[in-house]
Design a protein around this motif. Structure first.
Motif, mmCIF file in Angstrom:
data_model
loop_
_atom_site.group_PDB
_atom_site.id
_atom_site.type_symbol
_atom_site.label_atom_id
_atom_site.label_comp_id
_atom_site.label_asym_id
_atom_site.label_seq_id
_atom_site.Cartn_x
_atom_site.Cartn_y
_atom_site.Cartn_z
ATOM 1 N N VAL A 312 0.856 -1.191 0.000
ATOM 2 C CA VAL A 312 0.000 0.000 0.000
ATOM 3 C C VAL A 312 0.888 1.236 0.000
ATOM 4 O O VAL A 312 1.779 1.359 0.837
ATOM 5 N N GLU A 313 0.644 2.132 -0.946
ATOM 6 C CA GLU A 313 1.387 3.392 -1.028
ATOM 7 C C GLU A 313 0.413 4.547 -0.852
ATOM 8 O O GLU A 313 -0.571 4.655 -1.588
ATOM 9 N N TYR A 314 0.701 5.409 0.113
ATOM 10 C CA TYR A 314 -0.143 6.581 0.356
ATOM 11 C C TYR A 314 0.144 7.634 -0.713
ATOM 12 O O TYR A 314 1.292 8.033 -0.921
ATOM 13 N N GLN A 315 -0.898 8.093 -1.403
ATOM 14 C CA GLN A 315 -0.726 9.108 -2.444
ATOM 15 C C GLN A 315 -1.791 10.194 -2.307
ATOM 16 O O GLN A 315 -2.480 10.561 -3.265
ATOM 17 N N GLY A 316 -1.921 10.715 -1.095
ATOM 18 C CA GLY A 316 -2.894 11.779 -0.862
ATOM 19 C C GLY A 316 -4.278 11.198 -0.658
ATOM 20 O O GLY A 316 -4.505 10.357 0.211
ATOM 21 N N ARG A 317 -5.224 11.621 -1.467
ATOM 22 C CA ARG A 317 -6.601 11.152 -1.326
ATOM 23 C C ARG A 317 -6.747 9.676 -1.667
ATOM 24 O O ARG A 317 -7.687 9.019 -1.239
ATOM 25 N N GLU A 318 -5.820 9.156 -2.473
ATOM 26 C CA GLU A 318 -5.910 7.769 -2.913
ATOM 27 C C GLU A 318 -4.747 6.947 -2.380
ATOM 28 O O GLU A 318 -3.701 7.486 -2.012
ATOM 29 N N LEU A 319 -4.967 5.636 -2.385
ATOM 30 C CA LEU A 319 -3.889 4.694 -2.115
ATOM 31 C C LEU A 319 -3.589 3.938 -3.404
ATOM 32 O O LEU A 319 -4.494 3.568 -4.151
ATOM 33 N N HIS A 332 -2.618 -4.146 -9.855
ATOM 34 C CA HIS A 332 -2.414 -2.793 -9.336
ATOM 35 C C HIS A 332 -3.730 -2.036 -9.417
ATOM 36 O O HIS A 332 -4.405 -2.060 -10.449
ATOM 37 N N LEU A 333 -4.089 -1.362 -8.332
ATOM 38 C CA LEU A 333 -5.320 -0.586 -8.308
ATOM 39 C C LEU A 333 -5.132 0.686 -7.517
ATOM 40 O O LEU A 333 -4.137 0.833 -6.789
ATOM 41 N N ARG A 334 -6.068 1.604 -7.700
ATOM 42 C CA ARG A 334 -6.083 2.853 -6.936
ATOM 43 C C ARG A 334 -7.440 2.937 -6.247
ATOM 44 O O ARG A 334 -8.472 2.683 -6.867
ATOM 45 N N THR A 335 -7.424 3.291 -4.973
ATOM 46 C CA THR A 335 -8.675 3.320 -4.227
ATOM 47 C C THR A 335 -8.610 4.345 -3.091
ATOM 48 O O THR A 335 -7.519 4.663 -2.588
ATOM 49 N N GLU A 336 -9.786 4.840 -2.689
ATOM 50 C CA GLU A 336 -9.858 5.735 -1.536
ATOM 51 C C GLU A 336 -10.095 4.949 -0.243
ATOM 52 O O GLU A 336 -10.061 5.518 0.847
#
Length: 375
Positions: A312-319, A332-336
Protein backbone atom coordinates in the motif's frame (compact mmCIF):
# COMPACT_ATOMS: atom_id res chain seq x y z
CA UNK A 1 5.82 38.60 -31.70
CA UNK A 2 2.54 37.34 -33.22
CA UNK A 3 3.93 34.00 -34.42
CA UNK A 4 5.85 32.53 -37.34
CA UNK A 5 6.66 35.00 -40.05
CA UNK A 6 4.77 34.87 -43.34
CA UNK A 7 7.96 33.79 -45.04
CA UNK A 8 8.26 30.75 -42.78
CA UNK A 9 4.54 29.86 -42.62
CA UNK A 10 3.24 26.60 -44.06
CA UNK A 11 -0.01 24.66 -44.21
CA UNK A 12 1.36 21.22 -43.48
CA UNK A 13 4.60 19.35 -42.93
CA UNK A 14 4.66 15.81 -44.29
CA UNK A 15 6.94 12.88 -43.54
CA UNK A 16 6.64 10.23 -46.25
CA UNK A 17 8.02 6.76 -45.44
CA UNK A 18 10.89 8.30 -43.48
CA UNK A 19 13.51 5.76 -42.42
CA UNK A 20 16.89 5.87 -40.74
CA UNK A 21 19.43 3.06 -40.32
CA UNK A 22 22.56 2.91 -38.18
CA UNK A 23 25.19 0.33 -39.07
CA UNK A 24 22.63 -1.58 -41.12
CA UNK A 25 20.05 -1.68 -38.31
CA UNK A 26 16.71 0.11 -38.54
CA UNK A 27 16.21 2.89 -36.00
CA UNK A 28 13.18 4.33 -37.80
CA UNK A 29 11.01 2.50 -40.35
CA UNK A 30 8.44 3.97 -42.76
CA UNK A 31 7.29 6.88 -40.61
CA UNK A 32 4.31 8.56 -42.27
CA UNK A 33 3.02 11.66 -40.52
CA UNK A 34 1.29 14.88 -41.59
CA UNK A 35 1.61 17.82 -39.18
CA UNK A 36 -0.84 20.67 -39.66
CA UNK A 37 0.18 24.27 -39.01
CA UNK A 38 -0.55 25.20 -35.38
CA UNK A 39 -0.58 21.60 -34.11
CA UNK A 40 1.22 20.32 -31.06
CA UNK A 41 2.50 16.82 -31.86
CA UNK A 42 4.15 14.59 -29.25
CA UNK A 43 6.45 11.74 -30.27
CA UNK A 44 6.14 9.27 -27.44
CA UNK A 45 7.73 5.98 -26.52
CA UNK A 46 10.34 4.24 -24.37
CA UNK A 47 14.10 4.73 -24.76
CA UNK A 48 15.36 3.45 -28.09
CA UNK A 49 11.95 3.56 -29.82
CA UNK A 50 13.09 6.03 -32.50
CA UNK A 51 11.46 9.25 -31.30
CA UNK A 52 14.66 11.32 -31.01
CA UNK A 53 15.89 9.84 -34.30
CA UNK A 54 12.67 11.07 -35.94
CA UNK A 55 13.13 14.54 -34.45
CA UNK A 56 16.76 14.75 -35.57
CA UNK A 57 15.79 13.67 -39.10
CA UNK A 58 13.16 16.39 -39.12
CA UNK A 59 15.67 18.96 -37.85
CA UNK A 60 18.26 17.98 -40.47
CA UNK A 61 20.76 16.77 -37.87
CA UNK A 62 20.54 13.25 -39.35
CA UNK A 63 20.23 12.42 -43.07
CA UNK A 64 17.40 10.12 -44.11
CA UNK A 65 18.15 6.54 -45.17
CA UNK A 66 14.84 6.46 -47.02
CA UNK A 67 11.73 8.55 -47.58
CA UNK A 68 11.25 12.30 -47.85
CA UNK A 69 10.11 15.36 -45.86
CA UNK A 70 7.89 18.02 -47.42
CA UNK A 71 6.85 21.50 -46.30
CA UNK A 72 3.72 21.96 -48.38
CA UNK A 73 5.01 21.31 -51.93
CA UNK A 74 8.67 21.99 -51.11
CA UNK A 75 10.93 19.04 -50.35
CA UNK A 76 13.23 19.95 -47.47
CA UNK A 77 15.04 16.77 -46.39
CA UNK A 78 18.04 17.71 -48.55
CA UNK A 79 18.34 21.15 -46.91
CA UNK A 80 20.87 21.74 -44.11
CA UNK A 81 19.42 22.50 -40.64
CA UNK A 82 19.96 26.27 -40.89
CA UNK A 83 17.97 26.45 -44.13
CA UNK A 84 14.85 24.76 -42.74
CA UNK A 85 13.78 27.64 -40.52
CA UNK A 86 13.06 25.48 -37.47
CA UNK A 87 13.70 26.31 -33.82
CA UNK A 88 15.20 23.65 -31.53
CA UNK A 89 15.03 23.26 -27.75
CA UNK A 90 17.42 20.64 -26.40
CA UNK A 91 17.27 18.50 -23.26
CA UNK A 92 20.59 20.00 -22.11
CA UNK A 93 19.47 23.62 -22.85
CA UNK A 94 22.73 24.19 -24.86
CA UNK A 95 23.15 27.75 -23.55
CA UNK A 96 26.39 29.69 -23.91
CA UNK A 97 27.76 29.81 -20.33
CA UNK A 98 29.75 33.03 -20.89
CA UNK A 99 26.79 34.98 -22.30
CA UNK A 100 24.05 36.74 -20.36
CA UNK A 101 20.38 35.78 -20.70
CA UNK A 102 19.85 38.67 -23.12
CA UNK A 103 22.84 37.74 -25.29
CA UNK A 104 21.84 34.06 -25.37
CA UNK A 105 18.37 34.95 -26.59
CA UNK A 106 19.71 37.41 -29.18
CA UNK A 107 22.40 35.08 -30.54
CA UNK A 108 20.35 33.40 -33.26
CA UNK A 109 18.99 36.72 -34.44
CA UNK A 110 22.51 38.11 -34.73
CA UNK A 111 23.53 35.09 -36.81
CA UNK A 112 20.71 35.96 -39.20
CA UNK A 113 22.24 39.45 -39.53
CA UNK A 114 18.95 41.17 -38.82
CA UNK A 115 18.88 44.95 -38.25
CA UNK A 116 19.93 45.96 -34.77
CA UNK A 117 16.54 47.48 -33.95
CA UNK A 118 14.77 44.24 -34.98
CA UNK A 119 17.15 42.15 -32.85
CA UNK A 120 16.48 44.36 -29.85
CA UNK A 121 12.69 44.29 -30.37
CA UNK A 122 12.48 40.52 -30.70
CA UNK A 123 14.90 39.89 -27.83
CA UNK A 124 12.97 42.12 -25.42
CA UNK A 125 9.69 40.52 -26.47
CA UNK A 126 11.18 37.05 -25.93
CA UNK A 127 12.36 38.03 -22.45
CA UNK A 128 8.86 39.24 -21.57
CA UNK A 129 7.23 36.09 -22.96
CA UNK A 130 9.21 33.83 -20.63
CA UNK A 131 9.05 36.30 -17.74
CA UNK A 132 12.79 36.73 -17.19
CA UNK A 133 12.93 40.54 -17.05
CA UNK A 134 14.68 40.48 -13.66
CA UNK A 135 17.40 38.09 -14.87
CA UNK A 136 18.47 39.52 -18.24
CA UNK A 137 22.05 40.26 -17.16
CA UNK A 138 22.69 36.98 -15.35
CA UNK A 139 24.76 34.13 -16.74
CA UNK A 140 23.15 30.69 -17.19
CA UNK A 141 25.10 29.32 -14.21
CA UNK A 142 23.30 31.84 -11.98
CA UNK A 143 19.86 30.58 -13.01
CA UNK A 144 17.72 27.68 -11.84
CA UNK A 145 17.02 24.78 -14.18
CA UNK A 146 13.56 26.10 -14.98
CA UNK A 147 14.93 29.56 -15.75
CA UNK A 148 17.59 28.09 -18.03
CA UNK A 149 14.89 26.17 -19.90
CA UNK A 150 12.93 29.40 -20.32
CA UNK A 151 15.99 31.00 -21.91
CA UNK A 152 16.34 28.07 -24.31
CA UNK A 153 12.67 28.33 -25.29
CA UNK A 154 12.88 32.10 -25.76
CA UNK A 155 15.99 31.71 -27.94
CA UNK A 156 14.05 29.34 -30.18
CA UNK A 157 10.80 31.31 -30.50
CA UNK A 158 12.37 34.74 -31.16
CA UNK A 159 13.53 33.32 -34.50
CA UNK A 160 9.82 33.14 -35.40
CA UNK A 161 10.31 29.61 -36.73
CA UNK A 162 7.80 27.75 -38.83
CA UNK A 163 8.27 24.76 -36.50
CA UNK A 164 9.62 24.36 -32.96
CA UNK A 165 11.29 21.03 -32.14
CA UNK A 166 11.66 20.07 -28.48
CA UNK A 167 13.72 17.06 -27.40
CA UNK A 168 12.75 16.00 -23.85
CA UNK A 169 13.10 19.60 -22.64
CA UNK A 170 11.80 18.94 -19.11
CA UNK A 171 13.59 15.70 -18.23
CA UNK A 172 16.30 17.46 -16.20
CA UNK A 173 13.83 19.34 -13.98
CA UNK A 174 12.30 18.29 -10.68
CA UNK A 175 8.63 17.29 -10.52
CA UNK A 176 7.29 20.71 -9.46
CA UNK A 177 9.22 22.55 -12.16
CA UNK A 178 8.13 20.05 -14.80
CA UNK A 179 4.49 20.83 -14.03
CA UNK A 180 5.12 24.58 -14.16
CA UNK A 181 7.06 24.38 -17.42
CA UNK A 182 4.42 22.15 -19.01
CA UNK A 183 1.89 24.94 -18.50
CA UNK A 184 4.38 27.50 -19.78
CA UNK A 185 5.15 25.56 -22.97
CA UNK A 186 1.46 25.06 -23.74
CA UNK A 187 0.76 28.76 -23.08
CA UNK A 188 3.52 29.86 -25.46
CA UNK A 189 2.40 27.37 -28.09
CA UNK A 190 -1.13 28.75 -28.01
CA UNK A 191 -0.34 32.46 -27.65
CA UNK A 192 2.24 32.47 -30.46
CA UNK A 193 0.39 30.13 -32.79
CA UNK A 194 3.40 27.82 -32.94
CA UNK A 195 3.64 24.45 -34.62
CA UNK A 196 5.44 22.16 -32.19
CA UNK A 197 6.91 18.66 -32.31
CA UNK A 198 7.77 17.45 -28.82
CA UNK A 199 9.71 14.32 -27.88
CA UNK A 200 9.08 12.70 -24.50
CA UNK A 201 9.00 9.31 -22.78
CA UNK A 202 6.52 10.64 -20.18
CA UNK A 203 2.98 9.67 -21.20
CA UNK A 204 1.36 12.03 -18.68
CA UNK A 205 3.38 14.92 -20.11
CA UNK A 206 2.37 14.01 -23.66
CA UNK A 207 -1.31 13.61 -22.77
CA UNK A 208 -1.44 17.03 -21.12
CA UNK A 209 0.41 18.94 -23.86
CA UNK A 210 -0.29 17.47 -27.27
CA UNK A 211 -3.14 17.79 -29.74
CA UNK A 212 -2.09 14.43 -31.19
CA UNK A 213 0.34 11.78 -29.98
CA UNK A 214 2.50 9.47 -32.05
CA UNK A 215 3.54 6.31 -30.19
CA UNK A 216 6.66 4.55 -31.49
CA UNK A 217 8.06 1.12 -30.70
CA UNK A 218 11.20 -0.41 -32.18
CA UNK A 219 11.34 2.39 -34.76
CA UNK A 220 7.79 1.79 -36.03
CA UNK A 221 4.71 3.88 -35.47
CA UNK A 222 2.16 1.99 -33.36
CA UNK A 223 -0.64 4.53 -33.12
CA UNK A 224 -1.43 8.18 -33.77
CA UNK A 225 -4.39 9.96 -32.22
CA UNK A 226 -5.69 12.43 -29.67
CA UNK A 227 -4.95 12.11 -25.98
CA UNK A 228 -8.43 10.73 -25.35
CA UNK A 229 -8.13 8.16 -28.15
CA UNK A 230 -4.83 6.79 -26.89
CA UNK A 231 -5.92 6.91 -23.26
CA UNK A 232 -9.18 5.03 -23.77
CA UNK A 233 -8.48 2.81 -26.81
CA UNK A 234 -4.81 1.92 -27.33
CA UNK A 235 -4.31 0.22 -30.70
CA UNK A 236 -2.41 -2.77 -29.29
CA UNK A 237 -1.27 -4.09 -25.96
CA UNK A 238 2.19 -2.55 -26.35
CA UNK A 239 0.60 0.91 -26.57
CA UNK A 240 -1.70 0.02 -23.67
CA UNK A 241 1.31 -0.99 -21.59
CA UNK A 242 3.04 2.31 -22.31
CA UNK A 243 -0.11 4.38 -21.74
CA UNK A 244 -0.60 3.23 -18.16
CA UNK A 245 -2.48 -0.08 -18.38
CA UNK A 246 -0.32 -1.61 -15.65
CA UNK A 247 -2.42 -4.77 -15.43
CA UNK A 248 -1.73 -6.89 -18.51
CA UNK A 249 -1.95 -10.67 -18.46
CA UNK A 250 -2.03 -13.43 -21.05
CA UNK A 251 -5.21 -15.49 -21.33
CA UNK A 252 -7.37 -17.50 -23.70
CA UNK A 253 -10.53 -16.25 -25.38
CA UNK A 254 -12.92 -19.04 -24.38
CA UNK A 255 -16.05 -17.40 -25.78
CA UNK A 256 -16.58 -14.55 -28.27
CA UNK A 257 -19.91 -12.82 -28.93
CA UNK A 258 -19.53 -9.72 -31.05
CA UNK A 259 -17.11 -7.48 -29.19
CA UNK A 260 -17.70 -9.28 -25.87
CA UNK A 261 -14.99 -11.77 -24.97
CA UNK A 262 -14.81 -14.19 -22.06
CA UNK A 263 -11.16 -14.65 -21.14
CA UNK A 264 -9.62 -17.29 -18.90
CA UNK A 265 -6.12 -17.17 -17.51
CA UNK A 266 -4.14 -17.00 -14.26
CA UNK A 267 -7.11 -18.44 -12.41
CA UNK A 268 -9.41 -15.65 -13.63
CA UNK A 269 -12.57 -15.83 -15.72
CA UNK A 270 -13.54 -12.33 -16.87
CA UNK A 271 -15.67 -10.62 -19.48
CA UNK A 272 -13.85 -8.03 -21.57
CA UNK A 273 -14.12 -6.03 -24.79
CA UNK A 274 -12.30 -7.06 -27.95
CA UNK A 275 -10.30 -4.27 -29.59
CA UNK A 276 -9.97 -6.12 -32.91
CA UNK A 277 -10.93 -9.44 -34.46
CA UNK A 278 -10.63 -12.32 -31.99
CA UNK A 279 -11.99 -15.84 -32.27
CA UNK A 280 -12.62 -18.50 -29.64
CA UNK A 281 -9.51 -20.31 -28.34
CA UNK A 282 -7.18 -17.47 -29.46
CA UNK A 283 -4.38 -16.53 -27.08
CA UNK A 284 -4.90 -12.92 -26.05
CA UNK A 285 -3.64 -10.16 -23.78
CA UNK A 286 -6.13 -8.60 -21.36
CA UNK A 287 -5.38 -5.08 -20.12
CA UNK A 288 -6.94 -2.80 -17.51
CA UNK A 289 -5.91 0.44 -15.83
CA UNK A 290 -5.35 0.53 -12.04
CA UNK A 291 -8.11 3.15 -11.62
CA UNK A 292 -10.61 0.83 -13.35
CA UNK A 293 -10.18 -1.99 -10.80
CA UNK A 294 -12.64 -1.35 -7.98
CA UNK A 295 -12.95 -2.75 -4.48
CA UNK A 296 -16.46 -4.11 -3.98
CA UNK A 297 -18.52 -5.42 -1.05
CA UNK A 298 -20.83 -7.41 -3.33
CA UNK A 299 -20.51 -11.19 -2.89
CA UNK A 300 -22.03 -11.86 -6.32
CA UNK A 301 -21.90 -10.48 -9.84
CA UNK A 302 -19.66 -10.61 -12.90
CA UNK A 303 -15.92 -10.09 -13.06
CA UNK A 304 -15.22 -10.63 -9.38
CA UNK A 305 -11.61 -11.24 -8.33
CA UNK A 306 -10.49 -12.41 -4.91
CA UNK A 307 -7.10 -11.06 -3.85
CA UNK A 308 -4.91 -10.24 -0.86
CA UNK A 309 -3.38 -6.79 -0.37
CA UNK A 310 0.43 -6.90 -0.34
CA UNK A 311 1.68 -3.33 -0.81
CA UNK A 312 0.00 0.00 0.00
CA UNK A 313 1.39 3.39 -1.03
CA UNK A 314 -0.14 6.58 0.36
CA UNK A 315 -0.73 9.11 -2.44
CA UNK A 316 -2.89 11.78 -0.86
CA UNK A 317 -6.60 11.15 -1.33
CA UNK A 318 -5.91 7.77 -2.91
CA UNK A 319 -3.89 4.69 -2.12
CA UNK A 320 -1.89 2.86 -4.77
CA UNK A 321 -2.35 -0.81 -3.96
CA UNK A 322 -0.76 -4.02 -5.17
CA UNK A 323 -2.88 -7.08 -4.49
CA UNK A 324 -2.21 -10.72 -5.41
CA UNK A 325 -4.67 -13.36 -6.53
CA UNK A 326 -4.52 -16.98 -5.25
CA UNK A 327 -2.81 -17.98 -8.54
CA UNK A 328 -0.06 -15.41 -7.91
CA UNK A 329 -1.12 -12.68 -10.38
CA UNK A 330 -0.23 -9.21 -9.12
CA UNK A 331 -2.89 -6.55 -9.73
CA UNK A 332 -2.41 -2.79 -9.34
CA UNK A 333 -5.32 -0.59 -8.31
CA UNK A 334 -6.08 2.85 -6.94
CA UNK A 335 -8.67 3.32 -4.23
CA UNK A 336 -9.86 5.74 -1.54
CA UNK A 337 -10.50 2.81 0.80
CA UNK A 338 -8.14 2.54 3.75
CA UNK A 339 -6.50 -0.83 3.09
CA UNK A 340 -3.51 -2.49 4.75
CA UNK A 341 -1.16 -5.34 3.79
CA UNK A 342 -2.80 -8.69 4.52
CA UNK A 343 -6.36 -7.51 3.92
CA UNK A 344 -8.51 -9.79 1.81
CA UNK A 345 -10.44 -7.89 -0.87
CA UNK A 346 -12.96 -8.59 -3.61
CA UNK A 347 -12.19 -6.67 -6.77
CA UNK A 348 -14.25 -6.03 -9.87
CA UNK A 349 -13.74 -4.48 -13.28
CA UNK A 350 -16.33 -3.41 -15.83
CA UNK A 351 -16.28 -5.46 -19.05
CA UNK A 352 -15.91 -2.31 -21.17
CA UNK A 353 -12.78 -1.35 -19.20
CA UNK A 354 -11.04 -4.70 -19.66
CA UNK A 355 -9.59 -4.45 -23.15
CA UNK A 356 -8.69 -7.68 -24.95
CA UNK A 357 -5.99 -7.72 -27.63
CA UNK A 358 -4.93 -10.51 -29.99
CA UNK A 359 -1.51 -11.90 -29.26
CA UNK A 360 0.68 -10.44 -31.99
CA UNK A 361 2.91 -12.51 -34.28
CA UNK A 362 6.15 -11.75 -32.44
CA UNK A 363 4.49 -12.48 -29.09
CA UNK A 364 3.15 -15.83 -30.36
CA UNK A 365 6.61 -16.77 -31.61
CA UNK A 366 8.13 -15.90 -28.22
CA UNK A 367 5.44 -17.89 -26.41
CA UNK A 368 6.06 -20.89 -28.67
CA UNK A 369 9.79 -20.74 -27.89
CA UNK A 370 9.10 -20.60 -24.18
CA UNK A 371 6.72 -23.57 -24.45
CA UNK A 372 9.24 -25.53 -26.54
CA UNK A 373 11.98 -24.81 -24.03
CA UNK A 374 9.78 -25.99 -21.18
CA UNK A 375 9.01 -29.39 -22.77
Amino acid sequence: MPGPSDKAAFSELRLDNVGRRFAGKDALVDLNLTIRAGEFIALLGPSGCGKSTALNCLAGLLPLSSGSIWQDERRIDSLPPEKRGFGMVFQSYALFPHMSVRRNIAFGLQMQRLPRTEIKRRTEEGIRLVQLEEHVDKLPGQLSGGQQQRVAIARAVVLEPSLVLMDEPLSNLDAKLRLEMRTEIRRLHQSLGLTTVYVTHDQEEALSLADRLVVLRNGRMQQIGTSEELHTRPANWHVADFMGFRNIFEAEASRVSGSEVLVRGDGLCLLGTATSEITANDRVKAAVRPEDILVTDSPSGENLIEATVEVVEYQGRELAVEARTPSGLALHLRTERRLAPGDGVTLTVSADRLLVYPLEADDRAAAALVKAGAT
